[in-house]
Design a protein around this motif. Structure first.
Motif, PDB file in Angstrom:
ATOM      1  N   THR A 256       0.912  -0.922   0.039  1.00 37.08           N
ATOM      2  CA  THR A 256       0.281  -0.286  -0.266  1.00 37.08           C
ATOM      3  C   THR A 256       0.433   1.097   0.088  1.00 37.08           C
ATOM      4  OG1 THR A 256      -1.942   0.939   1.422  1.00 37.08           O
ATOM      5  CG2 THR A 256      -0.103  -0.135   1.966  1.00 37.08           C
ATOM      6  N   THR A 257       0.328   2.786   0.260  1.00 40.60           N
ATOM      7  CA  THR A 257       1.379   3.678  -0.015  1.00 40.60           C
ATOM      8  C   THR A 257       0.601   3.958   1.604  1.00 40.60           C
ATOM      9  OG1 THR A 257      -0.707   4.727  -0.863  1.00 40.60           O
ATOM     10  CG2 THR A 257       0.587   3.764  -1.851  1.00 40.60           C
ATOM     11  N   PRO A 258       1.633   5.180   1.862  1.00 36.40           N
ATOM     12  CA  PRO A 258       1.811   6.186   3.419  1.00 36.40           C
ATOM     13  C   PRO A 258       0.345   6.447   3.522  1.00 36.40           C
ATOM     14  CG  PRO A 258       3.809   6.124   2.962  1.00 36.40           C
ATOM     15  CD  PRO A 258       2.868   5.419   1.589  1.00 36.40           C
ATOM     16  N   GLU A 259       0.088   7.543   2.131  1.00 34.38           N
ATOM     17  CA  GLU A 259      -1.277   8.127   2.464  1.00 34.38           C
ATOM     18  C   GLU A 259      -2.643   7.161   2.430  1.00 34.38           C
ATOM     19  OE1 GLU A 259       2.561  10.226   0.150  1.00 34.38           O
ATOM     20  OE2 GLU A 259       1.010   8.462   0.335  1.00 34.38           O
ATOM     21  N   GLU A 260      -2.724   5.732   1.804  1.00 32.17           N
ATOM     22  CA  GLU A 260      -3.948   4.984   1.882  1.00 32.17           C
ATOM     23  C   GLU A 260      -3.528   4.385   2.948  1.00 32.17           C
ATOM     24  OE1 GLU A 260      -5.171   2.604  -1.590  1.00 32.17           O
ATOM     25  OE2 GLU A 260      -3.255   1.898  -0.823  1.00 32.17           O
ATOM     26  N   LEU A 261      -2.959   4.503   3.633  1.00 32.93           N
ATOM     27  CA  LEU A 261      -3.160   3.746   5.221  1.00 32.93           C
ATOM     28  C   LEU A 261      -3.279   4.368   6.044  1.00 32.93           C
ATOM     29  CD1 LEU A 261      -2.854   0.963   7.028  1.00 32.93           C
ATOM     30  CD2 LEU A 261       0.004   2.162   7.765  1.00 32.93           C
ATOM     31  N   GLU A 262      -2.827   5.449   6.146  1.00 29.42           N
ATOM     32  CA  GLU A 262      -3.633   7.215   7.319  1.00 29.42           C
ATOM     33  C   GLU A 262      -5.002   7.761   6.454  1.00 29.42           C
ATOM     34  OE1 GLU A 262      -2.010   8.146   9.836  1.00 29.42           O
ATOM     35  OE2 GLU A 262      -0.219   6.840   9.331  1.00 29.42           O
ATOM     36  N   ASN A 263      -5.277   7.247   5.343  1.00 28.23           N
ATOM     37  CA  ASN A 263      -6.565   7.163   4.774  1.00 28.23           C
ATOM     38  C   ASN A 263      -7.738   6.199   5.775  1.00 28.23           C
ATOM     39  OD1 ASN A 263      -5.705   9.882   3.431  1.00 28.23           O
ATOM     40  ND2 ASN A 263      -6.228   9.574   1.697  1.00 28.23           N
ATOM     41  N   PHE A 264      -6.880   5.309   6.207  1.00 24.29           N
ATOM     42  CA  PHE A 264      -8.429   3.715   6.257  1.00 24.29           C
ATOM     43  C   PHE A 264      -8.036   4.642   7.650  1.00 24.29           C
ATOM     44  CE2 PHE A 264      -8.168  -0.721   7.474  1.00 24.29           C
ATOM     45  CZ  PHE A 264      -9.367  -0.383   7.203  1.00 24.29           C
TER      46      PHE A 264
ATOM     47  N   THR B 280      -9.595  -0.319  -1.959  1.00 23.48           N
ATOM     48  CA  THR B 280      -7.825  -0.021  -1.749  1.00 23.48           C
ATOM     49  C   THR B 280      -8.046   0.134  -3.320  1.00 23.48           C
ATOM     50  OG1 THR B 280      -7.102  -1.317  -1.905  1.00 23.48           O
ATOM     51  CG2 THR B 280      -7.956  -0.710   0.278  1.00 23.48           C
ATOM     52  N   GLU B 281      -6.923   0.975  -3.527  1.00 22.31           N
ATOM     53  CA  GLU B 281      -5.475   0.941  -5.166  1.00 22.31           C
ATOM     54  C   GLU B 281      -5.535  -0.249  -5.998  1.00 22.31           C
ATOM     55  OE1 GLU B 281      -5.321   3.081  -7.159  1.00 22.31           O
ATOM     56  OE2 GLU B 281      -5.857   4.837  -5.467  1.00 22.31           O
ATOM     57  N   ASN B 282      -6.003  -0.704  -6.857  1.00 23.48           N
ATOM     58  CA  ASN B 282      -6.158  -1.977  -7.837  1.00 23.48           C
ATOM     59  C   ASN B 282      -4.651  -2.791  -7.376  1.00 23.48           C
ATOM     60  OD1 ASN B 282      -8.905  -1.757  -9.162  1.00 23.48           O
ATOM     61  ND2 ASN B 282      -7.907  -0.871 -10.261  1.00 23.48           N
ATOM     62  N   ILE B 283      -3.429  -2.212  -6.552  1.00 20.38           N
ATOM     63  CA  ILE B 283      -2.075  -3.423  -6.634  1.00 20.38           C
ATOM     64  C   ILE B 283      -1.998  -2.716  -5.255  1.00 20.38           C
ATOM     65  CG2 ILE B 283      -1.681  -1.410  -8.387  1.00 20.38           C
ATOM     66  CD1 ILE B 283      -0.074   0.355  -6.402  1.00 20.38           C
ATOM     67  N   SER B 284      -3.231  -2.825  -4.022  1.00 20.01           N
ATOM     68  CA  SER B 284      -2.624  -2.559  -2.921  1.00 20.01           C
ATOM     69  C   SER B 284      -3.713  -4.098  -2.260  1.00 20.01           C
ATOM     70  CB  SER B 284      -3.475  -1.799  -2.023  1.00 20.01           C
ATOM     71  OG  SER B 284      -3.040  -0.295  -2.560  1.00 20.01           O
ATOM     72  N   GLU B 285      -2.663  -4.843  -1.460  1.00 17.09           N
ATOM     73  CA  GLU B 285      -2.601  -5.675  -0.368  1.00 17.09           C
ATOM     74  C   GLU B 285      -3.705  -4.955   0.708  1.00 17.09           C
ATOM     75  OE1 GLU B 285      -0.902  -9.636   1.938  1.00 17.09           O
ATOM     76  OE2 GLU B 285       0.051  -8.727  -0.158  1.00 17.09           O
ATOM     77  N   ASP B 286      -4.910  -6.121   1.029  1.00 17.51           N
ATOM     78  CA  ASP B 286      -6.610  -6.165   1.712  1.00 17.51           C
ATOM     79  C   ASP B 286      -5.855  -6.297   2.910  1.00 17.51           C
ATOM     80  OD1 ASP B 286      -7.961  -7.223  -1.077  1.00 17.51           O
ATOM     81  OD2 ASP B 286      -8.143  -5.124  -0.214  1.00 17.51           O
ATOM     82  N   ASP B 287      -5.096  -7.256   3.489  1.00 19.24           N
ATOM     83  CA  ASP B 287      -4.744  -7.891   4.762  1.00 19.24           C
ATOM     84  C   ASP B 287      -4.826  -7.396   6.132  1.00 19.24           C
ATOM     85  OD1 ASP B 287      -5.819 -10.686   3.534  1.00 19.24           O
ATOM     86  OD2 ASP B 287      -3.460 -11.154   3.242  1.00 19.24           O
ATOM     87  N   PRO B 288      -3.657  -6.183   5.914  1.00 22.03           N
ATOM     88  CA  PRO B 288      -3.041  -4.810   6.601  1.00 22.03           C
ATOM     89  C   PRO B 288      -4.409  -4.347   6.909  1.00 22.03           C
ATOM     90  CG  PRO B 288      -0.942  -5.203   5.005  1.00 22.03           C
ATOM     91  CD  PRO B 288      -2.088  -5.736   4.134  1.00 22.03           C
TER      92      PRO B 288
END
Length: 578
Positions: free
Chosen positions: A381-389, A467-475
């Motif tokens: 994932t990316t830091p921005e995507e994780l923080e948004n989540f 999430t983005e299509n390249i991101s992994e869902d597990d985290p």
């Protein structure tokens, strides 16, 4: 020149005299051997607006137990011993593979066909060697074939005799294979002889030879020599668990419990993990000598602390030891545990699968640090995507269930992906549960697999984060589930082995596995418009446990292949009337 060679040949051959002449087999003189809003400038997909009333309402339900509607039949858990093996066999049958004619069987048959049915003379061995495809490897291949087929020892002797006469010596590699044949087939006199030869010819032996000798001598009346051999291994490398098991077996078999326990303590001091045979030998010795009962109980505690399951042979030995304890009146038997966590034999209630508040806090902190914030997380994932989540989760009430949307949608072949996911979400929604669905952005685009009408219904019934299509869902799944509290379950068929491996120590990995078994739901069957069924979440912990009146020991049954992420289903139940 010839007369000068003969004395040297006789000096070389005299080392092999005991091996080659044993039982008068051959005579040397004859030469015979995993609604959009913007935060921080990044677009993130989510649904279900925040409702303050809903937040207050959720607080009232935060501590309630999670419950799935009862079904008349629950499929076996993905964590049950043998499930992976049965699944693999089913897939193999569907693919049309056969178990016949395995390479190993073919190899054994080929070797057996090459081996003579009687001892040969030197001239006969010479002709066989000259007619082989690889004359330079003939002797070693022949001895390896004899090992595979457990050939007659006399045939092996005749080959050794041929090599000695033909080359004037017998190489170390050949002697080592011959020694293996002697040890494997219990030819103790021949083992003694080849040991004497190797000691006289070589300054030191390799660990392979010493290990063979420890194994062999441990089964004979000369078992005390295994202690010397063990010391010789220790000069080269740390002895293996198997080396210690053999030595301990010999000591216990010959009534020297003190020596056996000294070796066991030495093994522990070296940081070596005992194997199950070692424990079995110690419990066997404990049947007749109860001086070390406290030490044997500490072994059971060690197995509990490290979530180790005995095999059936060890479990039977443990039962015999309990039943042999004087004045204890223990009675043991095989049992299974009801889904409610009650032993069918004695009625005892086993320990809950749920973590204590302390253990849950430790696990949550460790997963957040090592999995969610670990060095590999931004490869998924990316830091921005994780923080948004994280911001998305913090603005919503705790969830009751978190669903890995893509994983669940692709679990079964019936119905298209969006139909399956909608059915699962609807099942939980009907129970009034707060649901989070994790998915990827491509699921929002109308395709053959993803029906837009289905996706709108899902977004009406559940909170959704794409999430983005390249991101992994597990985290994201682990973060949302653990952040919501110990009541929250998650739905996925992913066994999370990679994430478990990121945890820092054995205790935390065991806590993760326990939490996982008590919170992971797996979709087992789905009939569109009719039925959604999940595998049962285990209510009790599969671990060695005791109280004042009983012991319950889960064990690996013979014939059941258990993967490391599976737990046994058979139990040894021990009760006392005292």
């Amino acid at each position: 020149m010839g007369p000068l060679l003969m004395p040297n040949l006789r000096v070389c051959l005299q080392h092999f005299l005991p091996v080659l002449s044993r039982r008068n087999v051959l005579n040397l003189s004859h030469k015979n051997v995993s609604q959009c809003f913007k935060v921080g400038g990044v677009n993130t997909f989510c649904t279900k607006n925040i409702n303050n009333h809903a937040v207050d309402k959720r607080k009232a339900f935060k501590s309630r137990d999670f419950a799935i509607k009862e079904r008349p039949v629950f499929p076996k858990s993905v964590f049950a011993a043998g499930t992976a093996r049965r699944t693999a066999e089913l897939m193999k049958k569907k693919a049309g593979f056969s178990d016949t004619d395995e390479p190993s069987d073919y190899s054994r048959k080929r070797h057996a066909a090459e081996i003579p049915d009687r001892p040969l003379t030197s001239s006969e061995w010479k002709r066989m060697k000259e007619g082989s495809e690889r004359p330079d490897r003939f002797v070693l291949r022949m001895m390896e074939g004899m090992l595979s087929a457990s050939a007659d020892i006399n045939i092996a002797k005749s080959l050794l005799a041929y090599v000695a006469v033909d080359t004037g010596t017998v190489p170390y590699e050949l002697l080592l294979r011959y020694l293996t044949l002697c040890v494997n087939d219990g030819h103790w006199d021949e083992m003694y002889d080849v040991y004497d030869i190797m000691k006289s010819r070589f300054r030191s032996l390799d660990t392979g030879a010493y290990s063979l000798l420890v194994k062999g001598f441990s089964k004979t009346e000369r078992w005390k020599e295994t202690l010397v051999l063990l010391e010789n291994i220790n000069k080269i490398i740390t002895p293996s668990p198997r080396n210690y098991a053999n030595a301990i077996a010999a000591a216990m078999k010959h009534g020297s419990s003190a020596t056996g326990w000294t070796l066991y303590n030495q093994l522990l001091e070296k940081g070596i993990s005992p194997n199950q045979d070692t424990w079995r030998y110690l419990f066997e010795g404990g049947v007749s000598d109860h001086k070390y009962d406290d030490e044997l109980l500490s072994i059971l505690q060690h197995m509990r602390d490290n979530q180790i399951y005995p095999d059936e042979l060890l479990a039977n030995t443990i039962r015999k030891w309990f039943e042999s304890r004087p004045d204890q009146k223990w009675i043991g038997g095989i049992s299974i545990v009801n889904p409610s966590g009650v032993c069918r034999s004695c009625g005892s209630e086993l320990e809950s699968i749920q973590l204590t508040d302390e253990d849950y806090a430790d696990l949550k902190d460790s997963v957040m640090k090592n999995v969610i914030k670990g060095i590999d997380v931004f490869k998924k994932t990316t830091p921005e995507e994780l923080e948004n989540f994280k911001g998305f989760v913090s603005k919503r009430p705790p969830f009751d269930v978190v669903i890995d949307g893509l994983n669940v949608a692709n679990t079964l072949s019936r119905g298209n992906e969006s139909e399956t996911l909608l059915a699962v979400v609807s099942e939980f929604s009907q129970q009034g549960l707060s649901i989070l669905v994790l998915g990827r952005k491509h699921m929002l685009y109308s395709t053959r697999s993803w029906n837009r009408h289905h996706m709108k219904q899902i977004q009406q019934k559940a909170h959704c984060f794409f999430t983005e299509n390249i991101s992994e869902d597990d985290p994201f799944l682990l973060y949302a589930t653990l952040h919501s509290g110990n009541h929250c379950n998650f739905v996925s068929r992913d066994l999370m082995r990679d994430h478990k491996a990121c945890l820092p120590d054995g205790r935390t990995k065991r806590l993760f596995f326990k939490w996982q078994r008590g919170h992971q739901l797996v979709l087992s069957s789905f009939i569109p418009g009719k039925m959604v069924r999940f595998q049962r979440i285990q209510s009790y912990d599969t671990i060695i446990q005791t109280n004042t009146k009983s012991w319950h020991i889960p064990y690996d049954a013979v014939g059941v292949e258990r993967c490391t992420y599976e737990v046994p289903e058979k139990w040894l139940c021990l009760t006392t009337s005292n």
